[in-house]
Scaffold this active site. Structure first.
Site, PDB file in Angstrom:
ATOM      1  N   GLY A 141       1.026  48.775 -32.479  1.00 20.24           N
ATOM      2  CA  GLY A 141       2.003  48.062 -33.273  1.00 20.24           C
ATOM      3  C   GLY A 141       2.043  48.621 -34.672  1.00 20.24           C
ATOM      4  O   GLY A 141       2.731  49.598 -34.973  1.00 20.24           O
TER       5      GLY A 141
ATOM      6  N   TYR B 179       5.191  30.854 -28.553  1.00 22.63           N
ATOM      7  CA  TYR B 179       6.642  30.774 -28.740  1.00 22.63           C
ATOM      8  C   TYR B 179       7.256  29.857 -27.680  1.00 22.63           C
ATOM      9  O   TYR B 179       6.553  29.314 -26.832  1.00 22.63           O
ATOM     10  CB  TYR B 179       7.262  32.171 -28.704  1.00 22.63           C
ATOM     11  CG  TYR B 179       7.007  32.963 -29.969  1.00 22.63           C
ATOM     12  CD1 TYR B 179       7.604  32.585 -31.181  1.00 22.63           C
ATOM     13  CD2 TYR B 179       6.164  34.072 -29.974  1.00 22.63           C
ATOM     14  CE1 TYR B 179       7.365  33.294 -32.348  1.00 22.63           C
ATOM     15  CE2 TYR B 179       5.920  34.789 -31.141  1.00 22.63           C
ATOM     16  CZ  TYR B 179       6.520  34.400 -32.322  1.00 22.63           C
ATOM     17  OH  TYR B 179       6.283  35.095 -33.488  1.00 22.63           O
TER      18      TYR B 179
ATOM     19  N   CYS C 182      -3.830  52.084 -40.400  1.00 20.82           N
ATOM     20  CA  CYS C 182      -3.394  50.744 -40.787  1.00 20.82           C
ATOM     21  C   CYS C 182      -4.589  50.016 -41.391  1.00 20.82           C
ATOM     22  O   CYS C 182      -5.716  50.149 -40.908  1.00 20.82           O
ATOM     23  CB  CYS C 182      -2.892  49.995 -39.554  1.00 20.82           C
ATOM     24  SG  CYS C 182      -2.590  48.234 -39.813  1.00 20.82           S
TER      25      CYS C 182
ATOM     26  N   CYS D 193      -3.365  44.669 -43.632  1.00 14.99           N
ATOM     27  CA  CYS D 193      -3.090  43.803 -44.788  1.00 14.99           C
ATOM     28  C   CYS D 193      -1.896  42.888 -44.555  1.00 14.99           C
ATOM     29  O   CYS D 193      -1.788  41.832 -45.179  1.00 14.99           O
ATOM     30  CB  CYS D 193      -2.858  44.652 -46.028  1.00 14.99           C
ATOM     31  SG  CYS D 193      -1.378  45.702 -45.941  1.00 14.99           S
TER      32      CYS D 193
ATOM     33  N   CYS E  84       6.014  48.978 -44.448  1.00 14.68           N
ATOM     34  CA  CYS E  84       4.568  49.135 -44.261  1.00 14.68           C
ATOM     35  C   CYS E  84       3.928  49.408 -45.608  1.00 14.68           C
ATOM     36  O   CYS E  84       4.442  50.205 -46.400  1.00 14.68           O
ATOM     37  CB  CYS E  84       4.292  50.285 -43.296  1.00 14.68           C
ATOM     38  SG  CYS E  84       2.542  50.724 -43.165  1.00 14.68           S
TER      39      CYS E  84
ATOM     40  N   LYS F  69     -14.202  45.214 -43.992  1.00 20.51           N
ATOM     41  CA  LYS F  69     -13.173  45.886 -44.791  1.00 20.51           C
ATOM     42  C   LYS F  69     -13.182  47.399 -44.566  1.00 20.51           C
ATOM     43  O   LYS F  69     -12.647  48.161 -45.370  1.00 20.51           O
ATOM     44  CB  LYS F  69     -13.400  45.593 -46.288  1.00 20.51           C
ATOM     45  CG  LYS F  69     -13.321  44.136 -46.699  1.00 20.51           C
ATOM     46  CD  LYS F  69     -11.922  43.570 -46.588  1.00 20.51           C
ATOM     47  CE  LYS F  69     -10.966  44.145 -47.595  1.00 20.51           C
ATOM     48  NZ  LYS F  69     -11.277  43.758 -48.973  1.00 20.51           N
TER      49      LYS F  69
END
Length: 668
Positions: free
Chosen positions: A341, A181, A365, A368, A384, A452
């Site tokens: 997060g 950034y 989580c 994805c 989400c 996965k």
């Protein structure tokens, strides 16, 4: 909390004591911002829910310190200084509520995005330390900031920190020598070609972050903590090119040695903690790790960082597995505090569940990005994929039903399991029917590969929740139309899923032709030369799976690019898949369609009608899925209160399977 003692020990950041070592990592609250740059009611509820859920420290998503030098469209990022009174009004009560749960909260402050700013976000020309290409559109050149503008950014950072303190925030985090950034661009030679005091050698390039922390400390005092979001390594191979783990390349951004050199300098300048990670927009899959990345991917880097700094190191990076978080703190080599997060998007009660000894109830989580980062770049509010209430906690929660009903759920894939779960949570009597011997649907084959496995964790979570809710699950039971009509169900939810699309071409019935589903489940053998027909996400992942086994793999795709049709693949995931395909030497043939399957080969035709032959021991068909609506079409209009959800409605992705089911079940 037996076995998780370290997680729940207090820790001090500067003068502020935090009740435990669980931090909410900063994530932009796109879509949850008022037009005047404040926090909307949804944003306030979102943060309070994580405090209530047991998080010790909340670090908000970035708030701009001003919105004139780099002007973004209204409502994209919060901004402290557009209307300071409005900002304080929309955050002060939120801070008070967060404090009621003995949770501390830091406001993350940013001077801007720089060359990373998407042109559609910016009013006018993007800015940067020097005249460099914009990341998203390299044909656009960023405007070099003047010395006076940079000095104003320092002044506004201090002013914003003072506003944060007035609103009741316990500290601020500076965004960021991180992810490439604007502030990070000033510190890297690749982006900074200035000849004033903010450019030059390494120490001169650190002038801006040093001036910022000193200005904040001067205004708010040395006891007011200032944390730094800090990327130890950039993983930049070249402009718009990232590097994978294990890939041999020359770092063009910040290498590890430079990161370890500047950290002690920044600590001495006044930063009270390092919120550490790695990556850049060029390698976004490091800064925003998809499902393909390892859990704890930053730990080898933060272990080196901790050797050179004396202030706390916070580390995120897929750390939401409780056992991994606790082990990291026990070893004490790589982190002093755990940042969560997306793990707190999926489950705001993460802290409470671990403390209560219910780790198996933590919703995982799956990396994805469909509901969080992906939605943000589509101009949609933060949420989400596996937790539809995220970002709309108060208005979209699950509440007890007024009338208890008998609910019949047909299909045990993700959509069917979510419908059953939410219905049972609301008090309904639920029976779930699955025609196979296992719950999970297409996600079963989508969780076979090692990269996965987070999908497998989600399936385990669903199976655990259905068992705990005492839902009557009937496996190996295929439901017919007459069964539905004869049963006394008040509500029928059809979640019969989807089936692979198969092209009608000569040779498609040959023995060497298989579906992606069959080969992933190891139902059929695969030869050395593999051709995957279909370059969507599933086809690309399948190709990577075989290439990792050492097979010679080619993808044939009729469109001009891979993953160019169907549901959009979020950027971090897409560029990592593309880089993995290159890394594992998967060949791609674009603008080309399958014409015929022959003996040990296929015939294809390109957009110019030129035919060619590609050797193939095995042909894997992966051109998409089509809804299985047979049962629904037989009962629709004949059985009242019947709903069609998930792939049976429209074959899309895990997020929409869950979201369809949640919406229907919460309103029964």
């Amino acid at each position: 909390m037996e076995g998780f003692e370290k997680l729940f020990e207090p820790i001090k950041i500067g003068s502020v004591e935090v009740k435990n070592k669980i931090a909410m990592a900063p994530m932009a609250i796109l879509g949850l911002v008022t037009e005047k740059g404040g926090f909307s009611k949804r944003a306030q509820d979102y943060y309070v829910a994580r405090a209530k859920g047991g998080t010790g420290l909340i670090i908000t998503g970035a708030a701009k310190v001003e919105n004139e030098i780099e002007k973004l469209h209204d409502g994209i990022f919060p901004c402290t200084t557009i209307d300071p009174a409005h900002f304080i009004k929309t955050t002060s009560e939120m801070v008070e509520k967060v404090h009621a749960y003995d949770t501390k909260i830091f406001l993350q402050l940013t001077i801007g995005l720089g060359h990373n700013a998407a042109p559609q976000m910016v009013v006018g020309q993007p800015v940067a330390p020097s005249a460099i290409p914009n990341y998203w559109d390299p044909s656009v050149t960023c405007r070099e900031l003047t010395t006076e503008e940079v000095e104003r950014l320092v002044k506004m950072s201090a002013e914003s920190a003072a506003i944060a303190k007035e609103a009741g925030f316990d500290g601020v985090e500076i965004h960021a020598i991180h992810e490439g950034y604007l502030l990070d661009q000033f510190t890297m030679a690749m982006f900074n070609r200035r000849t004033d005091k903010y450019g030059g050698d390494l120490m001169e390039r650190l002038t801006l972050p040093i001036e910022i922390v000193k200005a904040i400390k001067k205004v708010n005092g040395n006891d007011f903590p200032v944390c730094l979001r800090f990327s130890i390594k950039s993983y930049i191979k070249d402009w718009n090119q990232g590097g994978l783990d294990g890939e041999d390349f020359v770092e063009k951004g910040r290498d590890t040695q430079e990161g370890l050199t500047i950290a002690p300098i920044l600590e001495k300048a006044g930063y009270d903690a390092f919120d550490a990670d790695a990556g850049s927009y060029e390698a976004w899959y490091w800064a925003h790790p998809p499902i393909y990345q390892k859990h704890g991917l930053y730990l080898p880097l933060t272990e080196q960082l901790k050797k050179v700094v004396n202030v706390p190191v916070i580390v995120a990076g897929k750390m939401e597995i409780p056992e991994l978080a606790e082990k990291t703190l026990e070893e004490g080599k790589a982190a002093d505090m755990i940042g969560l997060g997306r793990g707190l998007l999926t489950d705001p009660e993460w802290g409470n569940k671990v403390l209560e000894g219910r780790s198996e109830d933590v919703r995982p989580c799956i990396g994805c990005h469909d509901g969080c980062l992906g939605r943000g770049f589509e101009g949609k509010p933060l949420s989400c994929a596996v937790n539809p209430a995220c970002g709309r906690e108060e208005e979209y929660g699950v509440h007890p039903a007024d009338t208890v009903k008998n609910v019949m759920v047909i299909g045990g894939g993700i959509a069917g399991m979510e419908a059953a779960r939410v219905s049972a949570m609301r008090g309904h009597k639920v029976t779930l029917y699955e025609k196979t011997g296992e719950l999970g649907g297409h996600v079963i084959e989508g969780s076979v590969d090692e990269f996965k496995k987070d999908n497998a964790r989600l399936l385990d979570w669903y199976r655990t929740q259905l068992k705990k809710l005492d839902i009557d699950v009937k496996l190996n039971t295929e439901v017919k139309a007459e069964d539905v009509k004869n049963r006394e169900a008040d509500v029928v939810i059809v979640a019969t899923g989807s089936v692979p699309s198969i092209p009608n071409i000569p040779g498609i019935d040959r023995d060497n032709v298989v579906t992606a589903t069959d080969v992933l489940l190891k139902k059929k053998p695969v030869g050395q030369k593999v051709v995957v027909v279909g370059g969507g996400l599933v086809g690309c992942e399948t190709a990577i799976s075989f290439a990792m086994e050492g097979k010679d793999v080619t993808i044939v795709e009729m469109l001009p690019e891979l993953m160019g049709a169907g549901m959009p693949v979020p950027h971090a995931n897409k560029i990592m898949v593309l880089d993995m395909l290159k890394f594992y030497k998967v060949k791609t043939v674009l603008n080309t369609s399958l014409q015929e399957v022959k003996d040990r080969a296929i015939e294809v035709i390109d957009k110019n009608f030129k035919k060619s032959t590609i050797p193939a021991d095995t042909v894997v068909i992966s051109i998409g899925l089509k809804p299985d609506r047979k049962l629904y079409s037989e009962i629709a209009g004949k059985v009242p209160d019947t709903y069609l959800i998930g792939d049976a409605n429209s074959a899309r992705n895990i997020m929409y399977a869950i979201w369809d089911a949640y919406e229907v079940a919460r309103n029964i």
